[in-house]
Design an enzyme around this catalytic site. Structure first.
Site, PDB file in Angstrom:
ATOM      1  N   VAL A 134     -14.675   9.508 -17.722  1.00  0.00           N
ATOM      2  CA  VAL A 134     -15.462  10.676 -17.332  1.00  0.00           C
ATOM      3  C   VAL A 134     -14.632  11.954 -17.485  1.00  0.00           C
ATOM      4  O   VAL A 134     -15.105  12.964 -18.012  1.00  0.00           O
ATOM      5  CB  VAL A 134     -15.939  10.545 -15.863  1.00  0.00           C
ATOM      6  N   TYR A 175       0.861  -1.191   0.000  1.00  0.00           N
ATOM      7  CA  TYR A 175       0.000   0.000   0.000  1.00  0.00           C
ATOM      8  C   TYR A 175       0.892   1.235   0.000  1.00  0.00           C
ATOM      9  O   TYR A 175       1.650   1.466   0.954  1.00  0.00           O
ATOM     10  CB  TYR A 175      -0.921  -0.011   1.223  1.00  0.00           C
ATOM     11  N   ARG A 186     -11.599   2.258 -21.847  1.00  0.00           N
ATOM     12  CA  ARG A 186     -12.792   3.005 -22.272  1.00  0.00           C
ATOM     13  C   ARG A 186     -12.479   4.495 -22.289  1.00  0.00           C
ATOM     14  O   ARG A 186     -11.441   4.910 -21.792  1.00  0.00           O
ATOM     15  CB  ARG A 186     -13.910   2.775 -21.251  1.00  0.00           C
ATOM     16  N   LYS A 230     -13.923   9.768  -8.135  1.00  0.00           N
ATOM     17  CA  LYS A 230     -13.211  11.026  -8.372  1.00  0.00           C
ATOM     18  C   LYS A 230     -14.175  12.195  -8.220  1.00  0.00           C
ATOM     19  O   LYS A 230     -15.360  12.083  -8.551  1.00  0.00           O
ATOM     20  CB  LYS A 230     -12.601  11.018  -9.772  1.00  0.00           C
TER      21      LYS A 230
HETATM   22  C1  MV4 Z   1      -3.562   1.843  -4.587  1.00  0.00           C
HETATM   23  C2  MV4 Z   1      -3.233   2.885  -3.694  1.00  0.00           C
HETATM   24  C3  MV4 Z   1      -2.077   2.748  -2.961  1.00  0.00           C
HETATM   25  N1  MV4 Z   1      -1.310   1.620  -3.076  1.00  0.00           N
HETATM   26  N2  MV4 Z   1      -2.756   0.762  -4.674  1.00  0.00           N
HETATM   27  C4  MV4 Z   1      -7.889   3.394  -5.781  1.00  0.00           C
HETATM   28  C5  MV4 Z   1      -8.657   3.256  -7.030  1.00  0.00           C
HETATM   29  C6  MV4 Z   1      -7.943   2.238  -7.847  1.00  0.00           C
HETATM   30  N3  MV4 Z   1      -7.880   2.608  -9.225  1.00  0.00           N
HETATM   31  C7  MV4 Z   1      -6.582   2.132  -7.259  1.00  0.00           C
HETATM   32  N4  MV4 Z   1      -6.586   2.891  -6.058  1.00  0.00           N
HETATM   33  C8  MV4 Z   1      -5.500   2.956  -5.278  1.00  0.00           C
HETATM   34  N5  MV4 Z   1      -4.670   1.897  -5.347  1.00  0.00           N
HETATM   35  C9  MV4 Z   1      -1.664   0.668  -3.949  1.00  0.00           C
HETATM   36  N6  MV4 Z   1      -0.886  -0.420  -4.052  1.00  0.00           N
HETATM   37  C10 MV4 Z   1      -4.061   4.015  -3.659  1.00  0.00           C
HETATM   38  C11 MV4 Z   1      -5.197   4.055  -4.451  1.00  0.00           C
HETATM   39  C12 MV4 Z   1      -5.982   5.260  -4.401  1.00  0.00           C
HETATM   40  C13 MV4 Z   1      -6.685   5.681  -3.255  1.00  0.00           C
HETATM   41  C14 MV4 Z   1      -6.702   4.958  -2.068  1.00  0.00           C
HETATM   42  C15 MV4 Z   1      -7.395   5.414  -0.954  1.00  0.00           C
HETATM   43  C16 MV4 Z   1      -8.107   6.632  -1.005  1.00  0.00           C
HETATM   44  C17 MV4 Z   1      -8.120   7.353  -2.153  1.00  0.00           C
HETATM   45  C18 MV4 Z   1      -7.408   6.901  -3.293  1.00  0.00           C
HETATM   46  C19 MV4 Z   1      -7.430   7.664  -4.454  1.00  0.00           C
HETATM   47  C20 MV4 Z   1      -6.748   7.237  -5.557  1.00  0.00           C
HETATM   48  C21 MV4 Z   1      -6.022   6.040  -5.530  1.00  0.00           C
END
Ligand code: MV4
Length: 453
Positions: free
Chosen positions: A293, A202, A290, A237
């Site tokens: 938005v 993470y 795709r 988003k």
């Molecule tokens: C993550 C991350 C941090 N570490 N993966 C969220 C949506 C999806 N497309 C991927 N996302 C994330 N993946 C790893 N390994 C952080 C996000 C993340 C996010 C996480 C918690 C709260 C808001 C976020 C906003 C964008 C991305």
């Protein structure tokens, strides 16, 4: 080129696609559910076909009904928009099997990228940097735990069939691991009928940066720069912008990797490569196959109409520009306007739009399906539209967005206008030092509870 296209979607993106078709001299067929009889996309299309009942599962997801509509109206291609069937490999294949062009990549490419652990595995093989974690899918919880001991906490347990944060759980300590894994796994099984899981370190305090790529059938792949989508609430988003605040040097490096990722799967049409960025380190997390938005912010800084390009590419045309032709000019911001009540945990708030007033002016765009008197049905997602601005600088864009939201009037339905306005007045947002933790960190002040700051 196509003479007639069916738009397999509703709401603002259906309207957006119909407008592009009209400008290209292409006839349009809208589809709609019973609840959408009076929706704007039905009114502005040349023809419209009702494909079923109120629920998406009875209409916008009914592949056979949609294909039948296309055949009976003589549409040569289908634009799926986003959501619904846009990333359904079987639907893309079904279209092609009856001689209808699917405006997007092939079913096999959708499938490869839709399986998020498979995509990760493919990217590792293509030498695209990924977050430390499992090679591909995990065998079981024992293997998952062993791997976590190696890479260290915190880790994210993600569903292969998920994406966009669905079926995802974080474990900060060993104590939390079993519960996080089981919760994510059963959630994935219930939502997708597939509990294949994978694991990643993470990455805290990261920015969500995504590159828009566009590729024709002749192997030409160009990136249109990137968007910062770090301002999210529960994986939705809220505000996006282009360009992000990265250096030109890093943009070139990430852009090259995005192109490498696309080329490695022979990608065709418009797509998005999502990265996490921390400092100058970046990692591939997902590819979306795709239109998205937030595509308008890229259009505003590149001058390219991405939907028109999608149609040209599907029609067999070559890209009319090269990477050298792409110059990012100025700065663009998009705010999503949702029918919801932020003070009641963002509960959806459908209802009748009693009055709509849309500001306009230089560098102001409103992509929406609203009109005064429109009754928003309760069956679909709560996004009513997007306000997009363009300015010479980021500061000018922020000020333009504040002024535009200040003037926007949507009476009759609760919405997130004020919530977004508070983001635009947040000092950290203004400085650009925010990351994906922004909304949780500032939720008190964004909701108007100033004691929390
Ligand atoms: C993550 C991350 C941090 N570490 N993966 C969220 C949506 C999806 N497309 C991927 N996302 C994330 N993946 C790893 N390994 C952080 C996000 C993340 C996010 C996480 C918690 C709260 C808001 C976020 C906003 C964008 C991305």
């Amino acid at each position: 080129m196509f003479q007639k296209i069916l738009i397999a979607n509703r709401g603002e993106i259906a309207v957006r696609i119909i407008r592009a078709c009209k400008q290209m001299g292409i006839e349009t067929v809208a589809i709609y559910s019973e609840a959408d009889q009076y929706s704007l996309h039905v009114q502005i299309a040349d023809e419209a076909v009702c494909v079923g009942g109120n629920k998406s599962s009875e209409s916008y997801l009914k592949m056979e009904n949609i294909i039948s509509a296309a055949i009976s109206k003589g549409a040569e291609a289908i634009h799926p928009g986003f959501g619904f069937l846009s990333e359904n490999a079987r639907f893309a294949d079904l279209c092609e099997s009856v001689g209808i062009r699917f405006i997007g990549p092939s079913g096999s490419v959708i499938e490869k990228m839709g399986n998020k652990s498979k995509a990760r595995e493919l990217m590792i093989k293509a030498n695209v940097p990924v977050v430390p974690g499992s090679e591909g899918a995990l065998k079981n919880i024992v293997e998952a735990k062993k791997l976590t001991t190696k890479i260290g906490y915190p880790v994210l347990i993600k569903a292969s069939a998920g994406g966009g944060g669905r079926g995802m759980r974080v474990a900060y300590t060993e104590l939390e691991f079993d519960n996080a894994y089981e919760t994510a796994r059963s959630e994935a099984f219930n939502a997708f009928g597939d509990d294949t899981m994978y694991l990643e370190k993470y990455i805290i305090n990261s920015k969500h940066i995504e590159f828009q790529i566009i590729a024709d059938k002749y192997g030409n792949v160009v990136h249109l720069g990137e968007r910062d989508c770090s301002i999210q609430r529960r994986n939705q988003k809220v505000i996006e912008e282009a360009p992000s605040l990265i250096s030109e040097e890093l943009r070139q490096k990430m852009g090259e990797i995005a192109i490498k990722a696309s080329k490695s799967v022979n990608y065709v049409n418009a797509g998005t490569i999502e990265f996490l960025l921390t400092g100058d380190d970046f990692y591939f997390i997902e590819m979306n196959t795709r239109i998205q938005v937030e595509h308008p912010v890229t259009e505003m800084v590149t001058g390219i109409d991405i939907v028109k390009e999608q149609i040209n590419i599907a029609g067999g045309e070559e890209l009319s520009f090269t990477q050298e032709d792409i110059k990012l000019e100025g700065h663009s911001i998009e705010v999503r306007i949702n029918a919801e009540n932020p003070k009641e945990n963002f509960r959806p708030s459908p209802g009748k739009v009693e009055l709509l007033h849309v500001p306009s002016g230089h560098g102001v765009r409103f992509d929406s399906f609203l009109y005064t008197g429109y009754q928003i049905p309760p069956f679909y997602d709560s996004m009513m539209g997007k306000v997009i601005v363009h300015g010479k600088t980021r500061e000018e864009a922020i000020k333009k967005m504040r002024a535009t939201l200040d003037e926007l009037i949507i009476e009759g339905v609760d919405n997130n206008r004020q919530f977004c306005m508070r983001i635009l007045f947040n000092n950290e947002y203004y400085k650009g030092t925010f990351d994906t933790g922004f909304i949780p960190k500032h939720s008190g002040s964004l909701l108007g509870y100033d004691d929390y700051e």
